[in-house]
Design an enzyme around this catalytic site. Structure first.
Site, PDB file in Angstrom:
ATOM      1  CB  SER A  98     -36.533 -45.889  10.694  1.00 49.48           C
ATOM      2  OG  SER A  98     -35.953 -47.177  10.690  1.00 49.48           O
ATOM      3  CD  GLU A 143      -2.994  -0.751  -0.032  1.00 43.74           C
ATOM      4  OE1 GLU A 143      -3.320   0.423  -0.309  1.00 43.74           O
ATOM      5  OE2 GLU A 143      -3.393  -1.746  -0.690  1.00 43.74           O
TER       6      GLU A 143
END
Length: 668
Positions: free
Chosen positions: A338, A69
């Site tokens: 199930s 930067e």
């Protein structure tokens, strides 16, 4: 010549400055997520930051951000003509914007004090504020403020929140590779977000590392090692706690819907109205916390609740702790055991079977081409060696009867019904599919149980009702999508059968005692107790609860009835506390008959086990039961059947007529 050179420098500086203005650090406007009643769930970009002193920020991170930067940060006094020229040169050479001309101090002034407008007046203000910052603060103080101020995407402001959001660690723990990747995000958080664009973030990381090498901060070998180290940045919301998994799905949906604006959810100022009910969600979160408080820390779970009348998803939990794991188990596939059986029984009822139809639980072997014979067993590994009515077989979860029923209907029929009712995951058309051996998600399960709760009508689940932009314009609006997928009578009969699961004798009777209102549901337990499920419903709410380990080699050590059903019941009791205790509406032509559980015939005063069952009028049993009778006629009838099960109907009728001359002959 000197004047010409000075002019070129000024022009270059202006051009680089314009370049910087074209791509300023993003100043997001927070987006807000609301529940179905307009209450705020989350603010998606609310300046979530945790300020830390410079000594608590990794030196790797400090160097990386300076390198990419503002390489001359420690040499200039806030404004850097050399940096402007360098940025211009690098951008022209790359053919794109790879470096900005603003210094770290300029960016700090812009972020802290100025709005997003791009005018000459604003630029003058920026330069003046930059000079003031440099006069008042040291370079270390400016760098500390900058690293605590800048936006890293995903709602994370400041380096501490960014480190936690992406890498689940503090800023002081960031290594070189992580620091370079985070430093690379700052120029364009939407574009270089490593959670959504890892390749782009990797390229940016490589650029940061190269600049650090050029500046003598690190060696080429250190850069190479940092590039090669695997990184796993997380896709999460910074600081998100309430309804975190639900909100994360909202963000993911927006990123997919607007792929050119992946950070829109955080920066677009949207108002996102959802189907979530905060009261129901909070009941789910509280129940989850209480249930798992004493459990193995590695045990995980999920819960999804939705309104079967509208498709509104009212609550979603994808795991115990979003900050620890963002993996959403509410949308992950696992075998349901199930809990898959109701789709089979719906198919059977539609094809002429009734709740009183009997099938035997006994040793059986099915020939499978190219494989060993399939020999299903009951949950306890054995057999009951007796007949079951379909109603009892379902609420006690008999496996052998379910497989035989699937064999008679055909596995493709089961697949078709599961699809029709809302299952979309791949299904393997095997006999064992009746026992839930294909993987599905909890969200799919609530969708597929929805028609049972809502008179055969499928309501497609959805999370978002409306999205508005900053100016109040509607970007998207959704409404319920309803489809009749089952005969209402079939849906009601299966629901009546599933009510037995929560009643004495059912696999979740203990949970039924915790919920004092009409309800139905089904337990699910997979092989070796790896997963536990309960999917249950009232007319207002369908909820699926899944409990299991992410590591599938581990066992939960309990059944769905023992582990998942109590959590479901406690949640439902809390979520429906203010709702009326409505029962399921009974369709026209449904009647109720007491049947003998031993043979499926009409119960008599002598029947020892009696079940009340629902039937379409005209399909109910009319012959009286004899197995539980000790009267002379009952004993004689039983003897007759034991001597010859293939007796002629007329012979049976003659026997009944002799025992009861007033009996009228019917078509049985």
């Amino acid at each position: 010549m000197k004047k010409m050179l000075l002019l070129l420098l000024i022009v270059a500086g202006l051009l680089a400055g314009c370049t910087s203005l074209a791509l300023p650090p993003e100043l997001p406007t927070p987006s807000k997520v609301f529940d179905a009643q307009g209450r705020l769930i989350a603010t998606l970009s609310p300046q979530k930051r945790i300020p830390v002193p410079l000594k608590d920020i990794s030196p790797n991170m400090q160097q990386a951000i300076v390198a990419i930067e503002d390489a001359r940060f420690y040499q200039h006094h806030g404004i850097d003509p050399v940096g402007l020229l360098r940025a211009l040169y690098h951008n022209i050479r790359a053919g794109k914007i790879v470096e900005g001309g603003s210094t770290i101090t300029q960016q700090l002034a812009k972020n802290m004090f100025l709005g997003p407008e791009r005018t000459a007046r604003r630029k003058i203000k920026e330069l003046w504020l930059t000079i003031q910052l440099e006069r008042r603060y040291s370079k270390q103080e400016i760098l500390q403020m900058y690293l605590n101020q800048i936006y890293f995407g995903q709602g994370a402001y400041g380096i501490e929140m960014a480190a936690r959001t992406y890498f689940d660690k503090s800023a002081r723990e960031l290594d070189l590779g992580e620091s370079a990747m985070l430093a690379g995000i700052v120029r364009a958080p939407s574009l270089y977000n490593p959670a959504t664009n890892l390749n782009g973030a990797r390229e940016r990381q490589s650029l940061v590392l190269q600049r650090m090498v050029e500046l003598g901060m690190i060696t080429p070998e250190e850069a190479r090692e940092a590039r090669q180290k695997p990184l796993h940045p997380q896709n999460r919301l910074a600081g998100q706690t309430r309804a975190a998994y639900f909100v994360a799905e909202i963000v993911k949906y927006l990123q997919e819907k607007f792929p050119d604006q992946p950070d829109l959810a955080y920066t677009g100022g949207l108002h996102i109205h959802t189907t979530l009910d905060l009261d129901v969600q909070e009941a789910a979160e509280k129940t989850f916390q209480e249930n798992f408080a004493q459990q193995d820390p590695a045990l995980e779970g999920a819960l999804v609740a939705y309104d079967p009348r509208t498709g509104h998803v009212k609550a979603m939990i994808g795991g115990k702790d979003f900050s620890r794991s963002q993996f959403n188990r509410a949308l992950a596939r696992n075998q349901p055991g199930s809990a898959f059986k109701p789709f089979l029984y719906a198919a059977a009822i539609d094809r002429g079977y009734t709740a009183a139809t009997t099938l035997e639980c006994k040793p059986v072997s099915y020939e499978i081409p190219g494989q060993p014979p399939y020999q299903p067993r009951d949950f306890n590994g054995g057999y009951h060696n007796r007949p079951f009515t379909l109603k009892e077989a379902l609420y006690t979860s008999d496996n052998v009867v379910a497989v035989e029923l699937n064999n008679r209907l055909g596995p493709q029929t089961l697949v078709a019904y599961a699809r029709r009712m809302g299952i979309e995951s791949p299904l393997r058309p095997y006999l064992s599919l009746a026992l839930g051996t294909s993987e599905v998600t909890p969200l799919e399960m609530v969708r597929a149980y929805g028609p049972l709760a809502n008179g055969g009508v499928l309501a497609r689940p959805f999370l978002i009702t409306k999205i508005l932009d900053q100016k109040g314009r509607v970007l998207e609006e959704n409404s319920p999508q309803l489809q009749q997928v089952l005969d209402p009578k079939t849906a009601y009969i299966v629901t009546d059968m599933l009510k037995g699961v929560l009643q004495p004798g059912g696999t979740a009777a203990a949970a039924g005692a915790l919920l004092d209102r009409p309800a139905a549901g089904k337990t699910g337990t997979t092989a070796h107790f790896r997963d536990a499920w309960f999917v249950g419903y009232t007319p207002q709410l369908v909820t699926a609860v899944y409990i299991g380990y992410d590591d599938k080699s581990r066992s939960v050590g309990a059944t769905g009835g023992q582990l998942a059903a109590p959590l479901w019941a406690k949640f439902m009791a809390a979520a429906l506390r203010d709702e009326p205790e409505d029962d399921f509406p009974v369709p026209e032509d449904i009647i109720f008959v007491d049947i003998c559980a031993d043979d499926g015939l009409r119960a008599t005063p002598f029947s020892s086990r009696v079940i009340k069952a629902a039937f379409v009028k005209g399909t109910e049993p009319t012959l009286p039961s004899f197995w539980g009778s000790t009267t002379p006629w009952g004993l004689k009838l039983r003897d007759l059947l034991q001597q010859d099960v293939n007796f002629l109907p007329e012979e049976l009728w003659k026997t009944l007529k002799d025992l009861d001359p007033g009996m009228e002959k019917k078509n049985h």
